[in-house]
Design a protein around this motif. Structure first.
Motif, PDB file in Angstrom:
ATOM      1  N   GLN A  56      39.318   8.006   7.146  1.00 49.80           N
ATOM      2  CA  GLN A  56      40.002   7.439   6.497  1.00 49.80           C
ATOM      3  C   GLN A  56      39.583   5.837   6.435  1.00 49.80           C
ATOM      4  O   GLN A  56      39.590   5.052   5.159  1.00 49.80           O
ATOM      5  N   LEU A 273      41.098   8.615  -5.781  1.00 45.41           N
ATOM      6  CA  LEU A 273      42.354   8.570  -5.281  1.00 45.41           C
ATOM      7  C   LEU A 273      43.188   9.700  -5.238  1.00 45.41           C
ATOM      8  O   LEU A 273      44.032   9.778  -4.309  1.00 45.41           O
ATOM      9  N   THR A 276      42.387  11.609  -2.038  1.00 47.49           N
ATOM     10  CA  THR A 276      42.645  10.805  -0.870  1.00 47.49           C
ATOM     11  C   THR A 276      44.018  10.409  -0.622  1.00 47.49           C
ATOM     12  O   THR A 276      44.753  10.417   0.588  1.00 47.49           O
ATOM     13  N   THR A 277      44.804   9.815  -1.521  1.00 45.33           N
ATOM     14  CA  THR A 277      46.024   9.515  -1.576  1.00 45.33           C
ATOM     15  C   THR A 277      47.139  10.506  -1.842  1.00 45.33           C
ATOM     16  O   THR A 277      48.266  10.655  -1.558  1.00 45.33           O
ATOM     17  N   SER A 335      52.497  12.269  -7.996  1.00 42.68           N
ATOM     18  CA  SER A 335      52.977  12.904  -6.635  1.00 42.68           C
ATOM     19  C   SER A 335      53.469  14.223  -6.676  1.00 42.68           C
ATOM     20  O   SER A 335      53.628  14.830  -5.259  1.00 42.68           O
ATOM     21  N   THR A 397      45.170   1.912  -2.092  1.00 42.97           N
ATOM     22  CA  THR A 397      44.880   2.849  -0.872  1.00 42.97           C
ATOM     23  C   THR A 397      45.585   1.929   0.487  1.00 42.97           C
ATOM     24  O   THR A 397      45.903   2.679   1.322  1.00 42.97           O
ATOM     25  N   GLY A 400      49.290   2.214   0.463  1.00 40.06           N
ATOM     26  CA  GLY A 400      49.813   3.733   0.707  1.00 40.06           C
ATOM     27  C   GLY A 400      50.803   4.261   0.089  1.00 40.06           C
ATOM     28  O   GLY A 400      51.249   5.655   0.245  1.00 40.06           O
ATOM     29  N   ASN A 401      51.573   3.448  -0.806  1.00 38.41           N
ATOM     30  CA  ASN A 401      52.949   3.813  -1.309  1.00 38.41           C
ATOM     31  C   ASN A 401      52.690   3.529  -2.677  1.00 38.41           C
ATOM     32  O   ASN A 401      52.629   2.410  -3.073  1.00 38.41           O
ATOM     33  N   PRO A 402      52.479   4.684  -3.758  1.00 38.76           N
ATOM     34  CA  PRO A 402      52.356   4.583  -4.769  1.00 38.76           C
ATOM     35  C   PRO A 402      53.378   3.864  -5.650  1.00 38.76           C
ATOM     36  O   PRO A 402      53.050   3.129  -6.814  1.00 38.76           O
TER      37      PRO A 402
END
Length: 433
Positions: A56, A273, A276-277, A335, A397, A400-402
Motif C-alpha cells: 500500500q 484506483l 486499490t481503493t 462503492s 488515495t 481514503g474516503n471517496p
C-alpha cells in the motif's frame, strides 16, 4: 484568403484537413499513451521500484511520483510555448514527441528496488519528469496548431479531435493491459510485463516524429511572423508577456481546476484506483475504464458540434453543473462493488466532461492572441493540471474516503463555474489577432 472562405477539405496553406488531423492526432495519441499507462500499470510496478514489504505504501509512493511528474508540466509549457510562439508550432510539436519517447524509454529500462535500491525510484522520477516536460508542451502546441488550421465555423468540431486521439492513445494502453493480463500471470506482470507498454511507446515515437516533420507551418503563425519582421517588432520576453496576460491566465487556471480533477479521476486513474481503493478486480477495472472511454470518444465530437452551434459557455456550464450534481451519487454507485456500477459511473461522468473537453482546445485558443497563443495558455494550464489534476489520484488515495474526496472535487467545480461567468463568448472568433 479569408478564413470564411476556407475550403472544407483543404486548409489555407494547401495542407489537407486529413493530414492536419492525422499529424497532430498520432503524436497526441502517443503522448497520452505514454502518459497514462503509468497510472494504469502502477499497481504492478509499484512494488518493483519501491520496497515491496508494504504494498500500500509502495503504491502511494508510486502515485506521488505520478503527481510529481505534473510539476514538470509548467516548465514544459514555458519551453515548448516559447518554441511554438517564436520558432513555430510545427517545431514545438515535433520536439514534444521526441521528449515523450525518451521519458518512456527511461521508465521501460528502470531497474528494480531489489537491484539498485533508491536509485530505481530516482530513475522512475527522472522518466516521469521528462514525460511531464513533454506533455506540458504537447497540448498547447497541438491545440494551437489545430485551431489555427480549422475552419472558424467548425473549430469546436476540429478541436474535439485533440481529446479523441488522446483518448484513443489511452484506450490502446488499456487494451494492451487487458491483453497482457489475459496472457501473463500476476507474477510475470509484476516482474517484467509492465515494461512492455513503455517499450511500445518509445518505439512508436519514431513514427510520430516522422509524421510531424512533414506537416506545414500554421499560416496564421506564418503571417504573424512576417508582420513582425516587416515592422521590425521586437518580441517581448516570454515571462513579461505571460505576466501581462495574468487575468486571462487566472481564468484558465480557475476554469480548469475543477474539471481536471473529475477528468483525471474518472478517465485516467480509475483503472488503478478501482482495484486499490474500491477493491474491484484488475480485469473489471480495466474493462470498465475501456467502456467509459469509448463512450467519451463518441460524445466528444457531438459536444464539439453543439459548441459551434450554441456557443462555448453554455456547454461548459452543462459540464460543470452535471459533474457537480453527479459527484456524490456516482461515487456511491462505484462503492457498490458491481462491474456495471463502475462502468456506468465512468460513462456518465465522462459524458459531462466531454461537454467541455469536446471544444476545450478551441475555447482556450480563442482566449489568446497569436503571439501568446501557445505559451499564454500552456503555462497557466500546466500549473492548473499540476496543482489539481496531477494530485487527484494521490489525494483520493491519501484521504481514503471517496465521499470526502467528492466534496473536494465539488468545491473546485464551483470555482470553475464562477470563472466561466467572467468569460466572453468566443465561438467563431477570428484568430488572426
Amino acid at each position: 484568403m479569408s478564413t470564411s472562405t476556407t475550403s472544407p477539405t483543404r486548409v489555407r496553406g494547401g495542407q489537407s484537413n486529413v493530414k492536419t488531423l492525422l499529424g497532430t492526432g498520432i503524436g497526441n495519441a502517443l503522448e497520452w499513451f505514454d502518459w497514462n499507462i503509468y497510472a494504469s500499470f502502477a499497481v504492478y510496478f509499484s512494488t518493483q521500484v519501491f520496497n515491496k514489504a508494504d504494498p500500500q505504501s509502495a503504491f502511494l509512493e508510486t502515485m506521488a511520483i505520478f503527481a510529481v511528474g505534473f510539476v514538470a508540466r509548467p516548465f514544459g509549457g514555458v519551453l515548448f510555448g516559447f518554441l511554438g510562439d517564436r520558432w513555430g508550432r510545427k517545431r514545438s510539436l515535433t520536439l514534444a514527441v521526441v521528449s515523450a519517447s525518451v521519458g518512456s524509454l527511461i521508465v521501460a529500462l528502470c531497474p528494480t528496488y531489489d537491484q539498485v535500491g533508491w536509485l530505481a525510484s530516482a530513475l522512475l522520477l527522472l522518466g516521469r519528469l521528462v514525460q511531464g516536460l513533454s506533455h506540458g508542451g504537447e497540448l498547447p502546441a497541438a491545440q494551437t496548431y489545430l485551431a489555427e488550421h480549422a475552419p472558424p465555423k467548425k473549430r469546436g468540431l476540429f478541436a474535439s479531435s485533440i481529446y479523441i486521439t488522446g483518448t484513443l492513445g489511452l484506450l490502446c494502453g488499456l487494451i494492451l493491459g487487458l491483453v497482457l493480463q489475459s496472457t501473463l500471470s500476476d507474477e510475470q506482470m509484476a516482474a517484467w510485463g509492465w515494461r512492455i507498454p513503455f517499450v511500445v511507446g518509445a518505439v512508436l515515437g519514431i513514427v510520430a516524429i516522422w509524421l510531424r516533420s512533414t506537416l506545414e507551418e500554421s499560416e496564421v503563425f506564418t503571417e504573424h511572423m512576417d508582420a513582425v519582421k516587416k515592422n521590425d517588432v521586437r518580441k517581448q520576453n516570454i515571462f513579461v508577456a505571460i505576466l501581462k496576460n495574468w487575468r486571462t491566465g487566472l481564468q484558465v487556471i480557475g476554469m480548469t481546476a475543477g474539471l481536471t480533477v473529475s477528468y483525471y479521476v474518472w478517465s485516467v486513474t480509475m483503472a488503478s484506483l478501482a482495484t486499490t481503493t474500491f477493491h474491484y478486480s484488475s480485469q473489471h477495472a480495466f474493462t470498465a475504464s475501456l467502456i467509459g472511454n469509448v463512450v467519451f470518444i463518441l460524445a466528444l465530437p457531438v459536444w464539439g458540434i453543439v459548441s459551434d452551434k450554441i456557443g462555448r459557455k453554455p456547454c461548459i456550464f452543462i459540464s460543470v453543473i452535471g459533474s457537480f450534481v453527479c459527484s456524490l451519487p456516482l461515487m456511491k454507485l462505484v462503492s457498490g462493488g458491481e462491474f456495471w456500477q463502475l462502468a456506468l459511473a465512468i460513462c456518465v461522468q465522462l459524458i459531462f466532461q466531454a461537454a467541455f473537453l469536446g471544444h476545450g482546445p478551441a475555447t482556450y485558443a480563442e482566449m489568446f492572441s497569436t503571439d501568446q497563443r501557445t505559451a499564454g495558455f500552456g503555462v497557466p494550464y500546466s500549473i492548473a493540471i499540476a496543482a489539481f489534476g496531477g494530485t487527484a489520484g494521490y489525494v483520493l488515495t491519501l484521504i481514503g474516503n471517496p465521499y470526502i474526496f467528492a466534496l473536494y472535487s465539488m468545491a473546485l467545480l464551483v470555482i470553475s463555474g464562477l470563472t466561466v461567468l467572467t468569460l466572453p463568448e468566443t465561438k467563431g472568433k477570428d484568430l488572426r489577432a
